[in-house]
Design an enzyme around this catalytic site. Structure first.
Site, PDB file in Angstrom:
ATOM      1  N   LYS A  54       0.953  -1.223  -0.010  1.00  0.00           N
ATOM      2  CA  LYS A  54       0.029  -0.054   0.093  1.00  0.00           C
ATOM      3  C   LYS A  54       0.743   1.382  -0.012  1.00  0.00           C
ATOM      4  CE  LYS A  54      -3.635  -2.433   2.912  1.00  0.00           C
ATOM      5  NZ  LYS A  54      -4.218  -2.274   4.228  1.00  0.00           N
ATOM      6  N   GLY A  55       2.193   1.195   0.452  1.00  0.00           N
ATOM      7  CA  GLY A  55       2.971   2.213   0.672  1.00  0.00           C
ATOM      8  C   GLY A  55       3.146   3.240  -0.288  1.00  0.00           C
ATOM      9  N   GLU A 110       8.143   2.268  -6.024  1.00  0.00           N
ATOM     10  CA  GLU A 110       7.928   1.684  -4.252  1.00  0.00           C
ATOM     11  C   GLU A 110       8.105   2.898  -3.563  1.00  0.00           C
ATOM     12  OE1 GLU A 110       8.365  -0.783  -2.342  1.00  0.00           O
ATOM     13  OE2 GLU A 110       9.547  -2.332  -2.937  1.00  0.00           O
ATOM     14  N   ASP A 111       7.773   2.757  -2.178  1.00  0.00           N
ATOM     15  CA  ASP A 111       7.938   3.712  -1.021  1.00  0.00           C
ATOM     16  C   ASP A 111       9.204   3.723  -0.652  1.00  0.00           C
ATOM     17  OD1 ASP A 111       7.455   1.303  -0.159  1.00  0.00           O
ATOM     18  OD2 ASP A 111       6.061   1.990   1.476  1.00  0.00           O
ATOM     19  N   LYS A 142      17.073   2.733   1.727  1.00  0.00           N
ATOM     20  CA  LYS A 142      17.994   2.728   3.262  1.00  0.00           C
ATOM     21  C   LYS A 142      18.813   1.825   3.005  1.00  0.00           C
ATOM     22  CE  LYS A 142      14.575   1.218   6.638  1.00  0.00           C
ATOM     23  NZ  LYS A 142      14.052   1.348   7.815  1.00  0.00           N
ATOM     24  N   PHE A 163      13.476   3.836  11.150  1.00  0.00           N
ATOM     25  CA  PHE A 163      12.118   3.356  10.843  1.00  0.00           C
ATOM     26  C   PHE A 163      11.080   4.666  10.485  1.00  0.00           C
ATOM     27  CE2 PHE A 163       7.775   2.063  11.047  1.00  0.00           C
ATOM     28  CZ  PHE A 163       7.688   0.831  10.333  1.00  0.00           C
ATOM     29  N   VAL A 164      10.792   4.668   9.330  1.00  0.00           N
ATOM     30  CA  VAL A 164      10.036   6.031   8.832  1.00  0.00           C
ATOM     31  C   VAL A 164       8.739   5.863   8.505  1.00  0.00           C
ATOM     32  CG1 VAL A 164      12.264   7.243   8.003  1.00  0.00           C
ATOM     33  CG2 VAL A 164      10.796   5.798   6.439  1.00  0.00           C
ATOM     34  N   ASP A 170       3.598   3.188   6.703  1.00  0.00           N
ATOM     35  CA  ASP A 170       2.807   2.983   7.998  1.00  0.00           C
ATOM     36  C   ASP A 170       3.680   2.359   9.093  1.00  0.00           C
ATOM     37  OD1 ASP A 170       3.266   0.422   6.705  1.00  0.00           O
ATOM     38  OD2 ASP A 170       1.343  -0.394   8.006  1.00  0.00           O
TER      39      ASP A 170
HETATM   40  P1  5GP Z   1      12.218  -4.356   1.873  1.00  0.00           P
HETATM   41  O1  5GP Z   1      11.607  -5.476   1.175  1.00  0.00           O
HETATM   42  O2  5GP Z   1      13.260  -3.756   0.978  1.00  0.00           O
HETATM   43  O3  5GP Z   1      13.004  -4.672   3.101  1.00  0.00           O
HETATM   44  O4  5GP Z   1      11.069  -3.502   2.305  1.00  0.00           O
HETATM   45  C1  5GP Z   1      10.124  -3.326   1.432  1.00  0.00           C
HETATM   46  C2  5GP Z   1       8.786  -2.742   2.198  1.00  0.00           C
HETATM   47  O5  5GP Z   1       9.013  -2.755   3.819  1.00  0.00           O
HETATM   48  C3  5GP Z   1       8.448  -1.326   1.955  1.00  0.00           C
HETATM   49  O6  5GP Z   1       7.626  -1.260   0.778  1.00  0.00           O
HETATM   50  C4  5GP Z   1       7.799  -0.773   3.207  1.00  0.00           C
HETATM   51  O7  5GP Z   1       6.417  -1.273   3.214  1.00  0.00           O
HETATM   52  C5  5GP Z   1       8.348  -1.776   4.436  1.00  0.00           C
HETATM   53  N1  5GP Z   1       9.480  -0.838   5.066  1.00  0.00           N
HETATM   54  C6  5GP Z   1      10.850  -0.945   4.830  1.00  0.00           C
HETATM   55  N2  5GP Z   1      11.317   0.060   5.703  1.00  0.00           N
HETATM   56  C7  5GP Z   1      10.277   0.616   6.291  1.00  0.00           C
HETATM   57  C8  5GP Z   1      10.393   1.777   7.175  1.00  0.00           C
HETATM   58  O8  5GP Z   1      11.281   2.374   7.633  1.00  0.00           O
HETATM   59  N3  5GP Z   1       9.133   2.203   7.736  1.00  0.00           N
HETATM   60  C9  5GP Z   1       8.108   1.678   7.010  1.00  0.00           C
HETATM   61  N4  5GP Z   1       6.716   2.198   7.419  1.00  0.00           N
HETATM   62  N5  5GP Z   1       8.050   0.634   6.181  1.00  0.00           N
HETATM   63  C10 5GP Z   1       9.127   0.262   5.861  1.00  0.00           C
END
Ligand code: 5GP
Length: 193
Positions: A54-55, A110-111, A142, A163-164, A170
């Protein structure tokens, strides 16, 4: 309704441990730059923006309006986190694309890229659908969290190990409607309003 009312900022009550990282203005300006770059790169191509739910919903809404090309937008529902702040590493499709991407130039929106596991999953999954190309645009990157050796082609902001929340991101479903991006300091004070 008066035009000035539309411009008025809405006050969002948040806990005082939520620190500002990027303001609504900074996000808007950076998205305009990304839009110009993407427009230049995709001129004359068959572009599909695939926003990861959803992000990425506010990001894709703002980004697509900065790309004056005849593009289409589709959504991919993915879930990688439970209700906490740590990645489970398990990615699953909760809502698939509505249109085939065969022969298309796909830009995944992507968010945030953290571990990179979600992005790796999308890239692997899309290979079987025979798109012409697949690139990625993330609002936040990140790099400190990376577990898969993968990078986005376009990144709005590279951030520290926070953690944002806000602007689509969210904590247990909350904070997505904040117009800015913030982080909890100290991190253990991350709390659901
Ligand atoms: P990844 O698979 O790269 O670890 O992370 C992808 C998803 O994890 C992002 O689309 C997001 O929904 C969630 N995510 C990763 N880091 C953060 C963060 O710092 N804050 C939030 N709210 N979601 C995160």
């Amino acid at each position: 309704m008066e035009a000035t009312e539309l411009r008025n900022e809405v006050h969002h009550p948040v806990p005082s441990v939520l620190k500002n990282l990027y303001s609504a203005e900074q996000i808007r300006d950076r998205i305009a730059e990304l839009g110009r770059e993407i427009t230049r790169d995709y001129e004359g191509r068959d572009l599909v923006l695939v926003a990861v739910l959803k992000g990425a919903f506010p990001f894709v809404a703002d980004l697509c309006r900065q790309i004056p090309l005849p593009l289409t937008v589709d959504f991919l529902g993915l879930s990688s986190y439970g209700s906490g702040t740590q990645s489970t590493g398990v990615v699953r499709i909760t809502q698939d694309l509505t249109q085939p991407i065969e022969g298309k130039d796909v830009l995944v929106v992507e968010d945030i890229v953290d571990t990179g596991l979600t992005l790796r999953y999308i890239r692997e999954n899309f290979k079987t659908r025979a798109p012409k190309s697949v690139s990625t645009c993330t609002l936040l990157d990140k790099p400190s969290g990376r577990k898969a050796p993968i990078e986005a082609d376009y990144a709005g902001f590279v951030i520290e190990d926070h953690f944002v929340v806000g602007y689509g991101l969210d904590l247990a479903g909350k904070y997505r409607n904040l117009p800015y991006i913030g982080y909890f300091d100290p991190p253990e004070d991350a709390c659901v309003p």
